[in-house]
Design an enzyme around this catalytic site. Structure first.
Site, PDB file in Angstrom:
ATOM      1  N   SER A 126      -7.745   7.149  -3.126  1.00 18.34           N
ATOM      2  CA  SER A 126      -6.465   7.049  -3.846  1.00 18.34           C
ATOM      3  C   SER A 126      -6.639   6.885  -5.351  1.00 18.34           C
ATOM      4  O   SER A 126      -7.659   6.392  -5.828  1.00 18.34           O
ATOM      5  CB  SER A 126      -5.673   5.852  -3.326  1.00 18.34           C
ATOM      6  OG  SER A 126      -5.507   5.952  -1.935  1.00 18.34           O
ATOM      7  N   GLU A 127      -5.590   7.289  -6.053  1.00 20.68           N
ATOM      8  CA  GLU A 127      -5.536   7.102  -7.512  1.00 20.68           C
ATOM      9  C   GLU A 127      -4.129   6.627  -7.870  1.00 20.68           C
ATOM     10  O   GLU A 127      -3.231   6.633  -7.025  1.00 20.68           O
ATOM     11  CB  GLU A 127      -5.838   8.433  -8.220  1.00 20.68           C
ATOM     12  CG  GLU A 127      -7.220   8.967  -7.880  1.00 20.68           C
ATOM     13  CD  GLU A 127      -7.526  10.312  -8.527  1.00 20.68           C
ATOM     14  OE1 GLU A 127      -6.640  10.880  -9.217  1.00 20.68           O
ATOM     15  OE2 GLU A 127      -8.654  10.792  -8.326  1.00 20.68           O
ATOM     16  N   GLY A 131      -1.482   9.036  -3.788  1.00 17.38           N
ATOM     17  CA  GLY A 131      -1.606   8.124  -2.649  1.00 17.38           C
ATOM     18  C   GLY A 131      -1.438   8.917  -1.374  1.00 17.38           C
ATOM     19  O   GLY A 131      -2.398   9.497  -0.855  1.00 17.38           O
ATOM     20  N   TRP A 156      -7.049   1.024  -5.613  1.00 18.40           N
ATOM     21  CA  TRP A 156      -6.879   0.431  -4.267  1.00 18.40           C
ATOM     22  C   TRP A 156      -8.174   0.483  -3.458  1.00 18.40           C
ATOM     23  O   TRP A 156      -8.135   0.795  -2.265  1.00 18.40           O
ATOM     24  CB  TRP A 156      -5.776   1.154  -3.473  1.00 18.40           C
ATOM     25  CG  TRP A 156      -4.502   1.435  -4.169  1.00 18.40           C
ATOM     26  CD1 TRP A 156      -3.947   2.654  -4.393  1.00 18.40           C
ATOM     27  CD2 TRP A 156      -3.580   0.482  -4.718  1.00 18.40           C
ATOM     28  NE1 TRP A 156      -2.752   2.535  -5.037  1.00 18.40           N
ATOM     29  CE2 TRP A 156      -2.503   1.205  -5.257  1.00 18.40           C
ATOM     30  CE3 TRP A 156      -3.566  -0.914  -4.816  1.00 18.40           C
ATOM     31  CZ2 TRP A 156      -1.419   0.607  -5.883  1.00 18.40           C
ATOM     32  CZ3 TRP A 156      -2.500  -1.517  -5.445  1.00 18.40           C
ATOM     33  CH2 TRP A 156      -1.439  -0.768  -5.961  1.00 18.40           C
ATOM     34  N   GLN A 336       9.772 -16.888  12.768  1.00 17.28           N
ATOM     35  CA  GLN A 336      11.110 -17.333  13.194  1.00 17.28           C
ATOM     36  C   GLN A 336      11.007 -18.416  14.268  1.00 17.28           C
ATOM     37  O   GLN A 336      11.731 -19.412  14.233  1.00 17.28           O
ATOM     38  CB  GLN A 336      11.888 -16.115  13.719  1.00 17.28           C
ATOM     39  CG  GLN A 336      13.360 -16.385  13.977  1.00 17.28           C
ATOM     40  CD  GLN A 336      14.147 -16.611  12.686  1.00 17.28           C
ATOM     41  OE1 GLN A 336      13.716 -16.208  11.617  1.00 17.28           O
ATOM     42  NE2 GLN A 336      15.274 -17.287  12.788  1.00 17.28           N
ATOM     43  N   GLY A 339      10.490 -21.789  12.956  1.00 16.09           N
ATOM     44  CA  GLY A 339      11.532 -22.362  12.098  1.00 16.09           C
ATOM     45  C   GLY A 339      10.968 -22.651  10.710  1.00 16.09           C
ATOM     46  O   GLY A 339      10.147 -21.885  10.192  1.00 16.09           O
ATOM     47  N   GLU A 363      -4.678   3.217   4.677  1.00 14.91           N
ATOM     48  CA  GLU A 363      -5.208   4.277   5.557  1.00 14.91           C
ATOM     49  C   GLU A 363      -4.061   5.159   6.086  1.00 14.91           C
ATOM     50  O   GLU A 363      -4.088   5.623   7.235  1.00 14.91           O
ATOM     51  CB  GLU A 363      -6.091   3.692   6.655  1.00 14.91           C
ATOM     52  CG  GLU A 363      -7.283   2.972   6.036  1.00 14.91           C
ATOM     53  CD  GLU A 363      -8.496   2.843   6.903  1.00 14.91           C
ATOM     54  OE1 GLU A 363      -8.678   3.647   7.819  1.00 14.91           O
ATOM     55  OE2 GLU A 363      -9.291   1.930   6.640  1.00 14.91           O
ATOM     56  N   GLY A 364      -3.078   5.361   5.205  1.00 18.60           N
ATOM     57  CA  GLY A 364      -1.916   6.169   5.531  1.00 18.60           C
ATOM     58  C   GLY A 364      -0.742   5.302   5.934  1.00 18.60           C
ATOM     59  O   GLY A 364      -0.833   4.510   6.880  1.00 18.60           O
ATOM     60  N   GLU A 367       4.812   6.378   7.336  1.00 20.44           N
ATOM     61  CA  GLU A 367       5.420   7.707   7.155  1.00 20.44           C
ATOM     62  C   GLU A 367       4.351   8.800   7.304  1.00 20.44           C
ATOM     63  O   GLU A 367       4.601   9.848   7.903  1.00 20.44           O
ATOM     64  CB  GLU A 367       6.088   7.796   5.768  1.00 20.44           C
ATOM     65  CG  GLU A 367       7.334   6.922   5.602  1.00 20.44           C
ATOM     66  CD  GLU A 367       7.040   5.421   5.484  1.00 20.44           C
ATOM     67  OE1 GLU A 367       5.888   5.028   5.209  1.00 20.44           O
ATOM     68  OE2 GLU A 367       7.981   4.617   5.677  1.00 20.44           O
TER      69      GLU A 367
END
Ligand code: CAA
Length: 381
Positions: A126-127, A131, A156, A336, A339, A363-364, A367
């Site tokens: 990546s740059e 991405g 990254w 949750q 609490g 790693e993707g 989407e």
């Protein structure tokens, strides 16, 4: 079709769990709080003989399988997700392409020391402006005799700064798009190779994420992995394997959240009985456990396909998609169920929720996984 792990796999899981609970889990909160790189934890994995699992002994590996590797990866990530990604990048993103595309000299020089734990590896695709659209990368390599001269920055990069051996994806000609992308093995200490910003992250804060900077960095042509222009396919093939490991990381995080929520709801008494005896709470635990098991089975399936030499691109994306979205949902449910206690550092679940988020991104993204899965579906119809 066999849904059971073998005796050997169960023993391996037991051993990995012991190492993880003894040498990794006790340091997870501090690694997160202080952004402390898990070097000691990594050394414990090495000392237990768990590095290099899916590689043959001739290259310093353990001669085991991808399935063995993901079983161990889940246990390590259940104890500490930062240690998990450090281990995963070493094994899959750095190790796999060196094994599959490296020549014998490269395997001995670069892969064997990773498998023996003498060196740490990293993968840099990546740059800042590239991405999801990985083919648009611009970090450039110009041929000059028996060297490439590399100029540009990468972003990254997991294990950045701490790693010794970097698989860096560069382009010999941006006009060629993905056909210009080339994979180079670049060692830390090479003149012209320095480190930029260290990222201050939401989760997996113990793992190191750095920018790499290349200024007229001369890399021997002998350090090219595969052919010129073959880098994009190397990067994609590598991610197919890497995504199975990230599925395992997500499942480990989710399992840790379920473990914590099960413990807490059995201890916490409200309205005169433990929370776990209230049906709404018990049913939430049931859904969490079912989701985790479904994701685990998809992850095992992808690993087995890879071990059998079958196409596992779609299976890996399915496993990562389901596992990472399960991890996000399950860790949120665990917060949750705790609490107010879920929202503070005294309990581990807030860290697990922060750690889970990255599994939907790196790693993707989810989407990207949907793109890969749908393209495979559409091409067979
Ligand atoms: N294996 C081998 N070859 C592949 C492949 C695979 N899985 N996927 C695609 N290819 C080949 C294609 O066959 C095609 O070649 P031909 O033209 O010869 O057929 C070529 O690669 C181009 O393929 P596409 O047209 O499908 O490429 P695209 O530009 O449309 O990209 C994409 C597809 C799925 C979106 C891809 O760019 C992608 O996966 N992007 C996400 C990148 C990513 O995951 N980055 C993560 C960074 S690493 C990280 O996060 C590490 C960390 O720190 C832990």
């Amino acid at each position: 079709m066999n849904f059971q792990l073998t005796e050997d796999q169960l023993m391996l899981r037991e051993m990995a769990r012991e190492v993880a609970e003894r040498d990794i889990a006790p340091f997870a909160a501090d690694a997160d709080l202080n952004q402390e790189f898990p070097r000691r934890q990594f050394e414990a994995i090495r000392d237990a003989g768990l590095l290099g699992l899916p590689f043959p002994e001739e290259v310093g590996g353990q001669g085991a399988t991808t399935l063995d590797y993901v079983i161990v990866m889940e246990e390590i990530s259940r104890a500490c997700a930062s240690t998990g990604v450090t281990f995963s990048v070493q094994t899959s993103l750095a190790g796999l392409p060196l094994f599959r595309f490296g020549n014998e000299a490269q395997r001995q020089q670069f892969l064997a020391p990773l498998n023996r734990g003498e060196k740490l590896g990293a993968y840099s695709l990546s740059e800042a402006n590239s991405g999801t659209d990985a083919a648009s990368l611009t970090c450039a390599a110009r041929r000059d005799g028996d060297h490439y001269v590399v100029n540009g920055t990468k972003m990254w990069v997991t294990n950045g700064y701490h790693a010794d051996t970097y698989i860096v994806y560069v382009t010999v000609d941006p006009a060629l798009k993905y056909k210009g992308i080339t994979a180079l093995i670049i060692e830390k200490g090479t003149p012209g190779f320095t480190f930029g910003k260290k990222e201050d992250k939401l989760g997996i804060r113990g793992s190191a994420t750095y920018e790499l900077v290349f200024q007229d960095c001369r890399v021997p042509v002998a350090n090219r992995l595969g052919e010129e222009g073959e880098g994009f396919k190397i990067a994609m093939w590598t991610l197919d394997g890497g995504r199975i490991g990230i599925a395992a990381q997500a499942i480990g995080i989710a399992q840790a959240a379920l473990d914590a929520a099960t413990r807490y709801t059995q201890e916490r008494v409200q309205f005169g009985k433990p929370l776990s005896e209230q049906q709404a709470i018990a049913f939430t635990l049931a859904e969490m456990a079912t989701d985790i098991e479904a994701a685990r089975l998809l992850m095992y399936r992808a690993a087995v396909l890879k071990d059998e030499g079958e196409d596992h691109t779609q299976a890996a994306s399915m496993a990562k998609l389901l596992a990472s979205e399960t991890a996000m949902r399950v860790t949120t449910q665990a917060v949750q169920l705790h609490g107010g206690y879920g929202y503070v550092r005294e309990f581990p679940v807030e860290r697990l929720m922060r750690d889970a988020k990255i599994t939907e991104i790196y790693e993707g993204t989810s989407e990207v996984q949907r793109m890969v899965i749908s393209r495979a579906e559409l091409s067979v119809r």
